[in-house]
Design an enzyme around this catalytic site. Structure first.
Site, PDB file in Angstrom:
ATOM      1  N   VAL A  78      74.996 -35.273 -50.755  1.00  0.00           N
ATOM      2  CA  VAL A  78      74.863 -34.433 -51.949  1.00  0.00           C
ATOM      3  C   VAL A  78      74.334 -33.040 -51.627  1.00  0.00           C
ATOM      4  O   VAL A  78      74.263 -32.184 -52.522  1.00  0.00           O
ATOM      5  CB  VAL A  78      73.964 -35.111 -53.014  1.00  0.00           C
ATOM      6  N   HIS A  80      76.072 -31.134 -49.976  1.00  0.00           N
ATOM      7  CA  HIS A  80      77.309 -30.365 -50.116  1.00  0.00           C
ATOM      8  C   HIS A  80      77.529 -30.158 -51.609  1.00  0.00           C
ATOM      9  O   HIS A  80      78.058 -31.019 -52.309  1.00  0.00           O
ATOM     10  CB  HIS A  80      78.468 -31.115 -49.449  1.00  0.00           C
ATOM     11  N   GLN A  87      77.312 -42.028 -58.356  1.00  0.00           N
ATOM     12  CA  GLN A  87      76.793 -43.050 -57.447  1.00  0.00           C
ATOM     13  C   GLN A  87      76.254 -44.246 -58.219  1.00  0.00           C
ATOM     14  O   GLN A  87      75.707 -44.096 -59.328  1.00  0.00           O
ATOM     15  CB  GLN A  87      75.672 -42.454 -56.583  1.00  0.00           C
ATOM     16  N   ARG A 168      80.164 -31.782 -40.345  1.00  0.00           N
ATOM     17  CA  ARG A 168      79.884 -33.214 -40.219  1.00  0.00           C
ATOM     18  C   ARG A 168      80.759 -33.939 -39.199  1.00  0.00           C
ATOM     19  O   ARG A 168      80.450 -35.072 -38.838  1.00  0.00           O
ATOM     20  CB  ARG A 168      80.014 -33.880 -41.588  1.00  0.00           C
TER      21      ARG A 168
END
Length: 229
Positions: A78, A80, A87, A168
């Site tokens: 999160v 990003h 969720q 990432r």
């Protein structure tokens, strides 16, 4: 960990090419759209990528179902911000028999794994005792560990995904979110190979490491990245 691409903008590459071309075209948007053959789309998108003109990529979005990941991962994800997340709630969902993600370093050491699972068992028992006493799930969840598995829906546009991959997919990214990034990359390349032809770690895409003094010193090769596809 499982990643499934649930939906995406139809004809994503045509959308991006049309959005970019419209900025310089005297024709109406519908005419620009109609004139983009697959060959012209590839030529135009290649130019956008080479020039670094990526704002048109924001017009297409991809929605993923992500399961079997830890709360430790979701807390990183999160960060990003140009994305949408839904969720599973520990406030409303009973975690009486929660599953966990075990780090590879722990799983590789029998003594460490035994200790890890012993503590998880204590946490599980404590959570169940609290809820049996009538403590609301939203308060009992304060005991739950980062290892607790979760699931979520994530929607991200193509430009944000490229940035996500550059950070990432890096060897220095934490192991779980790195694995997630490569799985997401596999999914989007299937449906939009032109948009994501340069998707990957910064060392490969930008030709230099973005980690500065923290670099691992082992830049990815094209063969390694293609092997992840």
């Amino acid at each position: 960990m499982e990643v499934k691409l649930l939906s995406h903008t139809p004809e994503p590459e045509r959308v991006v090419a049309t959005a970019a071309r419209l900025c310089y075209a005297p024709q109406a948007a519908e005419e620009v759209w109609a004139g983009f053959t697959p060959e012209k789309q590839q030529e135009f998108i290649d130019k956008l990528v080479d020039y670094g003109h990526l704002s048109p990529f924001e017009h297409v979005a991809f929605t993923f179902a992500i399961t079997g990941v830890s709360r430790a991962l979701s807390h990183q994800l999160v960060r990003h911000r140009i994305a949408s997340y839904s969720q599973r709630s520990q406030r409303y969902v009973n975690e009486a028999a929660f599953a966990v993600v075990v780090p590879p370093t722990v799983a590789a050491d029998p003594v460490a794994q035994e200790e890890f699972m012993r503590v998880i068992g204590q946490i599980q028992a404590g959570y169940n005792r609290l809820t049996a006493l009538g403590i609301p799930k939203e308060d009992a969840r304060y005991l739950l560990p980062n290892a607790c598995q979760t699931q979520l829906i994530m929607t991200m546009n193509a430009r944000s995904l490229l940035h996500f991959f550059s950070l990432r997919c890096c060897r220095r990214a934490q192991w779980e979110i790195r694995a997630l990034a490569w799985k997401i990359r596999q999914e989007v390349i299937k449906v939009a190979p032109l948009l994501f032809r340069e998707a990957g770690p910064a060392c490969l895409v930008q030709g230099k490491c973005s980690e500065g003094a923290m670099t691992c010193g082992r830049p990815y090769t094209r063969e390694e990245v293609d092997g992840e596809a």
